[in-house]
Design a protein around this motif. Sequence first.
Motif, PDB file in Angstrom:
ATOM      1  N   ILE A  76      -1.824   3.420   0.926  1.00 46.84           N
ATOM      2  CA  ILE A  76      -2.019   4.880   0.845  1.00 46.84           C
ATOM      3  C   ILE A  76      -0.708   5.646   0.933  1.00 46.84           C
ATOM      4  O   ILE A  76      -0.708   6.874   1.001  1.00 46.84           O
ATOM      5  CB  ILE A  76      -2.985   5.358   1.944  1.00 46.84           C
ATOM      6  CG1 ILE A  76      -2.402   5.150   3.339  1.00 46.84           C
ATOM      7  CG2 ILE A  76      -4.341   4.673   1.800  1.00 46.84           C
ATOM      8  CD1 ILE A  76      -3.253   5.738   4.449  1.00 46.84           C
ATOM      9  N   GLY A  77       0.435   4.924   0.946  1.00 47.24           N
ATOM     10  CA  GLY A  77       1.736   5.598   0.959  1.00 47.24           C
ATOM     11  C   GLY A  77       2.182   6.037   2.338  1.00 47.24           C
ATOM     12  O   GLY A  77       3.140   6.801   2.462  1.00 47.24           O
ATOM     13  N   ALA A  78       1.498   5.579   3.390  1.00 49.33           N
ATOM     14  CA  ALA A  78       1.912   5.894   4.754  1.00 49.33           C
ATOM     15  C   ALA A  78       2.956   4.869   5.218  1.00 49.33           C
ATOM     16  O   ALA A  78       3.357   3.979   4.456  1.00 49.33           O
ATOM     17  CB  ALA A  78       0.701   5.914   5.686  1.00 49.33           C
ATOM     18  N   ILE A  79       3.382   5.001   6.462  1.00 57.07           N
ATOM     19  CA  ILE A  79       4.477   4.177   6.978  1.00 57.07           C
ATOM     20  C   ILE A  79       3.985   3.384   8.185  1.00 57.07           C
ATOM     21  O   ILE A  79       3.537   3.964   9.182  1.00 57.07           O
ATOM     22  CB  ILE A  79       5.686   5.058   7.369  1.00 57.07           C
ATOM     23  CG1 ILE A  79       6.191   5.828   6.139  1.00 57.07           C
ATOM     24  CG2 ILE A  79       6.799   4.215   7.980  1.00 57.07           C
ATOM     25  CD1 ILE A  79       7.217   6.902   6.478  1.00 57.07           C
ATOM     26  N   ALA A  80       4.085   2.067   8.104  1.00 54.46           N
ATOM     27  CA  ALA A  80       3.652   1.193   9.203  1.00 54.46           C
ATOM     28  C   ALA A  80       4.723   1.146  10.288  1.00 54.46           C
ATOM     29  O   ALA A  80       5.916   1.052   9.995  1.00 54.46           O
ATOM     30  CB  ALA A  80       3.377  -0.208   8.677  1.00 54.46           C
TER      31      ALA A  80
END
Length: 515
Positions: A76-80
């Motif tokens: 989803i284009g988020a950052i882990a």
Amino acid sequence: MLNITTFLDANAYRLSKPVFHCPERNLFYTSSEILSIASGIGQDLLGMGVQKGDRILIYLNNSPEYLCSYFAIWRIGAIAVPANRVYTKFELAYMIENSGATVIITDLDGAEFLKPMLEGHDIDIDICFSGKVEIYISSEIENLKNGPVLPPAFVTSDDLCQIQYTSGTTGKQKGAMLTHGNWMAAISNECDVMGYTESDIYLGIYPMGHVGISWGISALRAGALYIMMERYELEKYLHLIKTHRVTVLSGMPPVIHSLDSCPPGTENKIRTVREIISGGGPLHHEIWKRFYLRYNIPIVNAYGLSETIVIGTGTAIRPPDYAFADKFQSVGHPVCFSEVKIVDENDSAVTLSQGQIGEIALRGPAVAKGYFGYPEETKRAFLEDGWFLTGDVGYLDKDFRLCLTDRKKDMIVMSGWKIYPTEVEETLYRCPIVQEIAVFGMSHPHRGEVPAAVVIWKDACKNPQDEEEKTKILLDFSKEHLAGYKIPRKIITVSDLPRAGGWKLLRRELREKYN
């Protein structure tokens, strides 16, 4: 489209075989099923209001949920922001505050541990899946296997997908900013170095909160079977190797040391293995040589860091190197598209000659963008011309292979003499009564520092001699094999060594404890 998760789409179209196995729960997953589960988790994150660029902390044990959470966040284009379950509440609070995480993916035990801690901080954060977290921590994860696939978010190679916190071996943890492009380079290079094929079976022991998970993700990319251990135990490790006919092993110096010490007959348990990975710290010459001569299994001795996604940009010894040049003491040549050089420890503008010891610098496609929230540290370590100053010390040998010496901050300076702990350890490991040893700097009023050593004695040597006699044997050995200034001034008996995540030696803790 450069979203790293799209390799799952490609594999889902062409492969129906299992590519991931959780032995503790006897669960198998295909690429298609991993993609569906990650899509389900990703859809829930979007429903919570998570947007591209938001930071999401993962706080789980090694599990299918951990792996799929990575893919969901990236999808989803988020950052882990991966966390290790062994971290203390202080380390976790620092990571949450520093990263600005707004969501935590965890299980019921994790939520119970985190909630009181978060109440004491000014952090606006949600515990992900509260109210239905059971779905994601039980076998009911199977319900997501055949769900709809979420389209990947559009990202570029330069977009962040992960903030990977360093192990803190030299102080406060710093979050390396890793991109989709960094991860693509890492997966490509690891597949190349390991020579993964769809018929390979890889056994992974690294914590999923560590960049060592990249070896497993690379196996997934190649269509091999990635078998996950929830936690490393030697007997279970050997059982899984034999039962599943493992071909590629994850390892580290302590694991290789343990295998080297195993009783006769262990060779039969691991005869299907074609290569084993080592990294995370120097592999001592004597242990490496004994292991190879006993098992005839090449060790892929690799060098990389959190800031380079292991060997996304780094170096490695490969099996063909054993035929002609390797002396069981290097970490090899640079991997594809990577460069290495040695620079003066006090002036990075000065490149040193072959054979000279200095700071290791790396340049290549997986070097992080810098440290999240630390502009000054970023400026010092990530140079404008693309070189990354690793903080590690080493040299290039006559074949231009990289040889590690030590962490820059682990070097001991005694009356102007430079002493490299790993070099001393390499020598003292040959002493017949030593099982494990770690050398560190102890403060001294006149000399600044002097070398000291903590020792685990071999079992057969724990009773026959008293402490004084064992110390004398080791000191006599030191005097015979080391220059006078390198001989440990103090020897301390211990039952174990402090290690980050159970593997990377923490000399800093030794310095703090005994100084």
